[in-house]
Scaffold this active site. Structure first.
Site, mmCIF file in Angstrom:
data_model
loop_
_atom_site.group_PDB
_atom_site.id
_atom_site.type_symbol
_atom_site.label_atom_id
_atom_site.label_comp_id
_atom_site.label_asym_id
_atom_site.label_seq_id
_atom_site.Cartn_x
_atom_site.Cartn_y
_atom_site.Cartn_z
ATOM 1 N N SER A 240 0.949 -1.160 -0.123
ATOM 2 C CA SER A 240 0.014 0.114 0.305
ATOM 3 C C SER A 240 0.921 0.771 0.050
ATOM 4 O O SER A 240 -0.008 2.270 -0.334
ATOM 5 C CB SER A 240 -0.908 -0.210 1.236
ATOM 6 O OG SER A 240 0.070 0.252 2.449
ATOM 7 N N ASP B 40 -3.977 6.262 10.095
ATOM 8 C CA ASP B 40 -3.966 5.144 10.657
ATOM 9 C C ASP B 40 -2.657 5.488 11.175
ATOM 10 O O ASP B 40 -2.426 4.651 11.427
ATOM 11 C CB ASP B 40 -4.552 4.635 9.803
ATOM 12 C CG ASP B 40 -3.470 4.603 8.303
ATOM 13 O OD1 ASP B 40 -2.618 5.498 8.216
ATOM 14 O OD2 ASP B 40 -3.855 4.156 6.993
ATOM 15 N N GLY C 243 -2.190 -4.649 0.781
ATOM 16 C CA GLY C 243 -2.150 -5.780 2.145
ATOM 17 C C GLY C 243 -0.889 -7.031 1.916
ATOM 18 O O GLY C 243 -0.962 -7.263 2.104
ATOM 19 N N HIS D 92 0.113 4.546 7.343
ATOM 20 C CA HIS D 92 0.603 5.234 5.610
ATOM 21 C C HIS D 92 0.653 6.633 5.678
ATOM 22 O O HIS D 92 0.373 7.689 6.479
ATOM 23 C CB HIS D 92 -0.975 4.969 5.002
ATOM 24 C CG HIS D 92 -0.681 3.812 4.557
ATOM 25 N ND1 HIS D 92 -2.132 2.736 5.453
ATOM 26 C CD2 HIS D 92 -0.764 2.381 4.217
ATOM 27 C CE1 HIS D 92 -2.457 1.513 5.031
ATOM 28 N NE2 HIS D 92 -1.516 1.520 4.420
ATOM 29 N N ASN E 242 3.176 -5.354 5.416
ATOM 30 C CA ASN E 242 2.158 -6.518 6.324
ATOM 31 C C ASN E 242 3.166 -7.807 5.805
ATOM 32 O O ASN E 242 2.331 -8.137 7.184
ATOM 33 C CB ASN E 242 1.408 -6.646 4.620
ATOM 34 C CG ASN E 242 0.921 -5.664 4.345
ATOM 35 O OD1 ASN E 242 0.150 -4.830 5.493
ATOM 36 N ND2 ASN E 242 1.007 -5.182 3.135
#
Length: 228
Positions: A47, A200, A84, A203, A112
């Protein structure tokens, strides 16, 4: 998106012609990236590469392409980011992603793996397989690492953080040890990055991406200079 009409023979001839033109040209300038033909770099990632949570134009690859174009570099970076994706996912799609027009590779994977608590040995094996495939195709690589949090313990953190350093040295890849240090190389605490992160906390926002690109761009030119 990644298909090509060039046969392997035609592609080999095309690269040979381009390389000859390069040899006969004026001495290479990294700043101008003066190749006889445009260069294509494939960015394999998750991502962070895909531009999660941002308008398309504000993601990493579009901002990086704009940075390169502003400096007159005839370099196009292809967005191979899948949100992801783990290192295993990146490896699984590598073969069909590296079409004949790809001249170099950026690898930004492992975040991830950390979120899933995978063992560093698993991540190491996958990234090593990616580097081996790139080496077999004579593609220069820029490897962008991740830093493990301390909550997994010091042994885990050391093994995870060092895998990027060790593999880059083993396979002669350019290395950026931590993606997030592209945003602020002087940061010593994750809280210092908060103004440049989305809600979040994982990112980067558009400003964070811009800061990352300013530090990443020169390394892309360095990568391009390694193309035979």
């Amino acid at each position: 998106m990644f298909s090509s009409i060039l046969s392997p023979v035609a592609y080999g001839a095309l690269r040979a012609i381009r390389n000859l033109s390069f040899t006969l040209a004026l001495p290479f300038s990294v700043a101008s990236a003066a190749y006889a033909e445009p260069v294509t770099v494939f960015a394999l990632g998750d991502s962070l590469t895909a531009g999660y949570g941002l308008p398309e134009a504000e993601g990493l690859v579009p901002q990086l392409n704009a940075w390169l174009a502003e400096r007159g570099a005839e370099v196009t970076v292809l967005n191979g980011g899948v949100s992801g994706d783990t290192s295993a996912g990146g490896l699984s799609r590598l073969g069909w992603s590296l079409t004949p027009e790809v001249d170099a590779l950026i690898v930004t994977l492992g975040g991830n793996d950390l979120l899933r608590g995978l063992q560093p040995s698993v991540t190491r094996n996958n990234i090593e397989a990616i580097l081996q495939e790139a080496q077999s195709r004579d593609l220069p690589v820029l490897l962008i690492g991740m830093e493990a949090p301390g909550n997994f313990g010091p042994a885990y953190k050391t093994a995870f953080d060092q895998l990027y350093v060790e593999l880059a040295a083993q396979y002669d890849a350019l290395l950026i040890e931590s993606y997030f240090r592209l945003i602020d190389p002087a940061a010593t605490d994750p809280g210092q990055l908060s103004p440049f992160m989305q809600a979040d906390g994982i990112h980067p926002n558009a400003q964070g991406v811009q800061r990352a690109v300013e530090n990443l761009g020169p390394r892309i030119l360095e990568l391009v200079a390694q193309i035979d």
